[in-house]
Structures are given as C-alpha cells and as structure tokens.
Scaffold this motif. Structure first.
Motif, mmCIF file in Angstrom:
data_model
loop_
_atom_site.group_PDB
_atom_site.id
_atom_site.type_symbol
_atom_site.label_atom_id
_atom_site.label_comp_id
_atom_site.label_asym_id
_atom_site.label_seq_id
_atom_site.Cartn_x
_atom_site.Cartn_y
_atom_site.Cartn_z
ATOM 1 N N PRO A 58 64.031 53.484 96.212
ATOM 2 C CA PRO A 58 64.650 52.714 94.891
ATOM 3 C C PRO A 58 65.578 51.604 95.519
ATOM 4 N N GLN A 59 65.455 50.377 94.972
ATOM 5 C CA GLN A 59 66.123 49.294 95.456
ATOM 6 C C GLN A 59 67.861 49.416 95.561
ATOM 7 N N HIS A 60 67.965 50.419 94.672
ATOM 8 C CA HIS A 60 69.852 50.393 94.976
ATOM 9 C C HIS A 60 69.760 51.111 96.049
ATOM 10 N N GLN A 61 69.362 52.177 96.439
ATOM 11 C CA GLN A 61 69.469 53.002 97.607
ATOM 12 C C GLN A 61 69.080 52.169 98.846
ATOM 13 N N ALA A 62 68.129 51.295 99.031
ATOM 14 C CA ALA A 62 67.740 50.505 100.062
ATOM 15 C C ALA A 62 69.040 49.615 100.231
ATOM 16 N N ASP A 63 69.350 48.820 99.238
ATOM 17 C CA ASP A 63 70.632 47.835 99.278
ATOM 18 C C ASP A 63 71.743 48.914 100.131
ATOM 19 N N LEU A 64 72.050 49.919 99.744
ATOM 20 C CA LEU A 64 73.323 50.723 100.419
ATOM 21 C C LEU A 64 72.788 50.990 101.548
ATOM 22 N N LEU A 65 71.722 51.122 102.181
ATOM 23 C CA LEU A 65 71.279 51.364 103.610
ATOM 24 C C LEU A 65 71.405 49.968 104.092
ATOM 25 N N ALA A 66 71.094 48.965 103.465
ATOM 26 C CA ALA A 66 71.053 47.677 104.309
ATOM 27 C C ALA A 66 72.581 47.049 104.649
ATOM 28 N N SER A 96 54.920 52.793 85.908
ATOM 29 C CA SER A 96 55.223 53.849 85.062
ATOM 30 C C SER A 96 56.585 54.113 84.741
ATOM 31 N N THR A 97 57.806 53.737 85.703
ATOM 32 C CA THR A 97 59.036 53.951 85.380
ATOM 33 C C THR A 97 59.888 52.613 84.945
ATOM 34 N N GLY A 98 59.324 51.613 85.097
ATOM 35 C CA GLY A 98 60.108 50.374 85.355
ATOM 36 C C GLY A 98 61.013 50.187 86.288
ATOM 37 N N GLU A 99 61.158 50.939 87.295
ATOM 38 C CA GLU A 99 62.088 51.063 88.381
ATOM 39 C C GLU A 99 61.736 50.050 89.456
ATOM 40 N N LEU A 100 62.832 49.350 89.882
ATOM 41 C CA LEU A 100 62.597 48.383 91.057
ATOM 42 C C LEU A 100 62.593 49.311 92.453
ATOM 43 N N ILE A 101 61.214 49.270 93.069
ATOM 44 C CA ILE A 101 61.356 49.837 94.253
ATOM 45 C C ILE A 101 61.171 48.850 95.322
ATOM 46 N N ALA A 102 62.181 49.086 96.547
ATOM 47 C CA ALA A 102 62.242 48.227 97.629
ATOM 48 C C ALA A 102 61.277 48.460 98.584
ATOM 49 N N SER A 103 61.011 47.202 99.488
ATOM 50 C CA SER A 103 60.162 47.399 100.497
ATOM 51 C C SER A 103 60.452 48.324 101.624
ATOM 52 N N THR A 104 59.667 48.752 102.502
ATOM 53 C CA THR A 104 60.027 49.368 103.436
ATOM 54 C C THR A 104 60.764 48.761 104.561
ATOM 55 N N PRO A 145 56.541 43.299 99.607
ATOM 56 C CA PRO A 145 57.757 42.880 99.100
ATOM 57 C C PRO A 145 58.255 43.998 97.714
ATOM 58 N N PRO A 146 59.630 44.054 97.614
ATOM 59 C CA PRO A 146 59.981 44.726 96.501
ATOM 60 C C PRO A 146 58.774 44.440 95.128
ATOM 61 N N HIS A 147 58.827 45.655 94.442
ATOM 62 C CA HIS A 147 58.335 45.347 92.994
ATOM 63 C C HIS A 147 58.368 46.562 92.067
#
Length: 597
Positions: free
Chosen positions: A150-158, A222-230, A216-218
């Motif tokens: 999920p994008q919020h977890q990826a942003d935290l790692l970034a 199904s859930t409308g959640e923003l999924i980050a890129s690898t 890229p992120p999309h």
C-alpha cells in the motif's frame, strides 16, 4: 568491334549456399579468459570488495557464490550482450566460462550438467542469492521487493532514503562510494596511461531518464486502495523535450568535455554517476559527482549545466561548485533573462555584474526572448550583446577562500572601457591630455577616449550620498550572500557572447553525445529490460556496472583511434598520482589481458 556474345555464368549454388546469411544458433559462445580477467581486474582495482566484505562481516552457514564472481559475470554479460541481467550473467557463468576462469572467480570448476534441470536450478538460485545478499546489505529500507505495498507503507519505507538516521546515511554513502569507485576506475586507468593530459577540467552535467521495468502506482479496483510500485522511490522523469514522462529514476552524469579553444584530444568518459528519485536533489547530486574528481587530481575549469541546475538554490549547487574551483556557464528560462537584480548598486544582467547606467536598450536586450531567438540570434541581438561588453564590471580579484570576488568599475583603472562624467566628478579625475593618434593603427584608435562608449548620467545627477556604492568607490567586493537567492544566476562568462557560445554549446553537445552513446545499440542504459532486478540498490549497482563497462569501451575505442599500435603510452609521472594507481599497460582490444601494475 567484336560481336561475340558474353559467356553465360554457370550457377554456383554451392557457393551461394555457403555465403547465405544464417540465423543465430542457440549454442552459447565461449568467453575468452582474457575478458574475464580484465573485468576481474577492473573490479579489484575499484576497491569495492573490501568495503562490501567489511559490511558483510562473518556469517554462519555455507559461503555460497562469491559476490565478486556475480559482479564480474554481470560486467562480462554487459560486455558480451549489453544486458545487466542476472539470468544472462548466470548463463554465461554456467556455460560460457572456461574451467580456469570459473576457478579464478571462486566458482565450482565443473559446470552444472545442462541435461539436469534440478542441478541447473540449484546453481541458478545460489547465483541469485549472492546478489540478494549484496542488495539487502546496502538497502536502508529492507522489505520484500517482489510485493506491491500500500502506498502509505511504501512512503514510510521511502523516507529511509532521505532521512538523517545515522545507519541509513551510512548505507547510502557506502552505496554511492561503490558507484563512484566503479565509474572512476577506467578514468583512473586513462589518467595513469596519460590519455587525459589534454583534459583541462571542463565538465558537462546532465540528468537523464533511467526507466525501470516495474509498473507505476495504481488504484486497486476491488478496494479502491492506492498500491505503490515495487520501486518505492521511483517517480516520473519529465525531460526538457516534448516526449512523454518515463517512470523510473534519474541518473546524474558528469562528462569529461572540452571547449573549442582547447587543443588536443582525450577520451570522452563519464566522470560521475548518481541514481536518485526524479527531480529530487538535482544540485546536490551534481556536487556528489564533482567532489571525487578533486581527490583524483583532475583539474577544475568550467561546469556547464542546463536550466534545471540554474533553478537550484545557490547553497545546493552554485556555491559548492565554486568552492570546488569550478566556473559556471548557465542558461536561463524566458522569465529569467535580462536584468535579474542588483548588488551594491551594480546591476546583475544575464548573470554578469554591470554598470547601473548601462543603456536600457542594452540591459533589456534579452528580456522576454524565447528559446528560438536565443539559439539562433539575429544580427541585431548579436550587436546588442557585443555593445554590452564595455559596461560590464571587470574582474579585479578572483574568489578568495571565503568566496568573495572583487569587481572594478568599467570607468576605473588605467585602461577604462567607458568614459563616465559621474566617475570623473566623484573621483576628481582631470581632463585627459590630448595625444597624437596614428589613425592607421587599429589599437591606438580603439584605445582613444573618443572611441569608447560614454555613460550618460541623468541630468541633474543625484546627490553624492544617494549614489550607488559602485559609483562611490572604484571597486566593490561581492560576497556569496550579497545577491541572496539571485546568486544562482551569476556565471563567469557574458551570456550569449562568443566565449560563452564556444564553451556552453560545445560542452552541451558533448554531454548529449555521451548520453546518446550510453543509450546506443551495444549498451542501452535507457532500456529497462537490461536491468530487471528489483529495488533501488539493485538498479543503482547495475547502472554503475553499465557505465563502468561503457567507460572501458570508450577508453578502448579512443586508444585504437588516436594512438598508433606501436606508440608507447605517455608517461604518467607528470600527473603526480600515487604509484599504486599507475597503470601503463597497453590496451589490445576487447579480448585484451588485464592491466599489469
């Protein structure tokens, strides 16, 4: 005249069949031992393996495939096929290396049997795990690089790639040290052989797109959640042209260049590489590529950059570049041209301090002009640019250790470039004695006071206490903070002058030329299929290996073009570099043996 008929040629089907082009076979080519030894020597000379081993430390369990062997095989793969992929590197290591090369790299002497899929798969997995050890070791944000978070977890790692955590900072610096060492090893070889004796220190810096194979992120339907890129730190790279943006990283490259006034030839090499998130830390990444050049003993002259670097804050690019000894040659956007500010009463006009009484027609000559008018200036614009020169402040003293520069009024000194009634009144300069002039002598005519432009102060002129500082005294000292944020516009050549064009246009052309060579047919840094490994660490290392091998190819090609085979390499003692860095061995083509110290 003979009437004999020409003899008919009998069909030669056998010869035609033998000379017919054939499709490539699936048989794997054998890699010469000399090529493997050469790139093993390049890796060893870079000095990165002690850094990696020290960071890796003692670990329990089997040693596995040596990381050194994986990196050498990746360079051989880049040299042989242009691909920095683990699959191609393993295939060459398993089926294309001789028994001697495999033993020297620390691999099993016996190849895995090609008819045993289980043995091949096991050998392949050991090869992959060795590269995974390296990328996990240097990654400040370790996570499963095969899972889209999920994008919020990826942003935290970034945030680990830009925070101030000491451990994160140390790993980022170690990764950059490895990249710098790989890229500069062929440069150090070139210097040791004397190939850079004509290099005067002019460099071009540019940022080029390095797309990745990841999506890229999309938004998940199904859930409308923003999924980050690898690739959690990748982004969209927007080039200056009209092409679409590319998703991936931005590679900051510093190129060894030359101006029109410099004679001699030297290999066109990449002097630095930084892989980063697009449009982040542009100025800081450029400075990162410049700092090791001073430690290598290379001279510093002009740093030529495009408008992306002109927009950087002075503390991020302009001031550190000048502290390293570089002069700047810049370009401007449409709304940045013309009068840009002032300091101590002197105007800053297109990056050059000028007399505050410069005619408005000259000061505003470039205001509002678009890029087309700048790239192909008209005769009127060329004349206005030439007419500016006498009004520009002259350099009195170069920058000191604190970065302060002294400029002189154009009406001051023993050979002023203009005449100014205000200057004569304030400094009590008497009338100039009439002297005889030989009208046939061009120098005497140009030096006469009547041939110089005359500054026209307003009538009546201001009171003495209201005049600018540059008019009160003959020189002014420009400190680094006097211009504030406008210091990013100051450059060391008069904008659009012949000297500026001879420096800026030539260096920019060479910079774009090297970018084109790095994205050519043999080696293509812009093709994400040549760098399939996931993660920023993997992408950074693979890009560094690509540039290092490209530098090695450029050095080899230049040697065969500019140095006869029987001519010995130039002596390297004139460069005063340490003896352990000297490398005078001749190059003998792509199958050459490794250099001998």
């Amino acid at each position: 005249m003979s009437t004999a008929k020409p003899r008919a040629w009998p069909p030669r089907t056998t010869r035609a069949r033998t000379t017919r082009p054939r499709p490539p076979t699936k048989q794997t080519a054998q890699i010469p031992d000399a090529v493997v030894s050469h790139y093993a020597r390049l890796l060893d000379d870079s000095g990165i393996m002690p850094l990696i081993d020290a960071e890796l430390g003692p670990r329990p369990g089997p040693t596995g495939v040596p990381i050194r062997a994986v990196l050498v095989c990746l360079m051989v793969s880049i040299h042989h096929s242009g691909k920095a992929t683990l699959a191609e590197a393993w295939r060459l290591a398993a089926f294309s290396l001789s028994r001697t090369s495999r033993e020297q790299l620390g691999l099993d002497a016996d190849r895995p049997p090609a008819d045993d899929p289980h043995a091949c798969l096991a050998d392949n997995r050991r090869f992959y795990r060795a590269f995974d050890r390296l990328t996990s070791l240097l990654d400040p944000a370790r996570h499963d690089r095969r899972t889209r978070l999920p994008q919020h977890q990826a942003d935290l790692l970034a945030t680990a790639w830009q925070d101030t955590d000491p451990d994160h900072t140390r790993k980022r610096e170690l990764l950059q040290d490895i990249v710098t060492a790989l890229v500069l090893t062929p440069v150090r070889w070139a210097k040791g052989r004397g190939y850079l004796r004509h290099f005067r220190g002019d460099v071009g810096i540019d940022t080029t797109a390095t797309p990745v194979f990841a999506r890229p992120p999309h938004v998940r339907r199904s859930t409308g959640e923003l999924i980050a890129s690898t690739e959690i730190t990748a982004g969209w790279h927007h080039s200056a042209g009209n092409g679409p943006p590319e998703y991936g990283y931005s590679a900051t490259l510093t190129v060894a260049a030359r101006t029109r006034s410099v004679l001699g030839s030297f290999p066109q090499l990449a002097l630095g590489l930084v892989l980063d998130t697009p449009h982040k830390r542009i100025g800081a990444d450029a400075i990162t590529t410049l700092r090791p050049l001073a430690e290598l003993g290379l001279p510093a002259a002009f740093a030529v950059v495009d408008r992306a670097y002109t927009d950087q804050q002075p503390a991020h690019f302009a001031q550190p570049a000048r502290e390293l000894g570089y002069k700047l040659a810049l370009d401007y956007k449409v709304d940045q041209r013309g009068v840009q500010g002032s300091a101590h009463g002197a105007l800053l006009i297109d990056g050059s301090p000028a007399c505050p009484l410069m005619p408005a027609r000259l000061a505003q000559a470039t205001t509002g002009l678009d890029d087309t008018a700048i790239r192909t200036p008209s005769e009127e614009l060329t004349a206005l640019i030439a007419a500016r020169e006498p009004y520009l402040l002259r350099l009195k003293q170069s920058a000191n250790t604190g970065g302060s520069i002294r400029f002189q009024c154009p009406a001051a000194g023993t050979s002023p470039s203009v005449t100014c009634p205000r200057f004569d009144r304030l400094h009590q300069r008497g009338p100039i004695r009439a002297t005889a002039v030989d009208l046939t002598d061009a120098r005497q005519r140009a030096a006469h006071v009547a041939a110089k432009p005359r500054v026209l102060p307003p009538a009546p002129d201001h009171k003495t206490r209201d005049l600018p500082k540059i008019c009160h005294q003959q020189t002014i000292t420009l400190h680094p903070g006097d211009l504030g944020h406008l210091d990013k516009f100051r450059q060391d050549l008069a904008y659009l002058s012949p000297s500026w064009r001879g420096t800026y246009s030539t260096v920019r052309a060479m910079t774009e030329g090297l970018n084109g060579r790095l994205k050519g047919h043999d080696l293509d840094l812009s093709d994400p299929k040549n760098r399939l490994a996931h993660g920023r660490v993997a992408q950074t290392i693979l890009a560094a290996l690509l540039v290092a091998v490209a530098n090695d190819h450029f050095l080899d090609q230049w040697r065969h073009t500019h140095q006869p085979p029987d001519e010995p390499d130039a002596s390297a003692e004139t460069f005063e570099i340490p003896a352990e860095h000297l490398d005078r061995s001749p190059l003998t083509g792509r199958s050459r043996p490794p250099p001998v110290p």
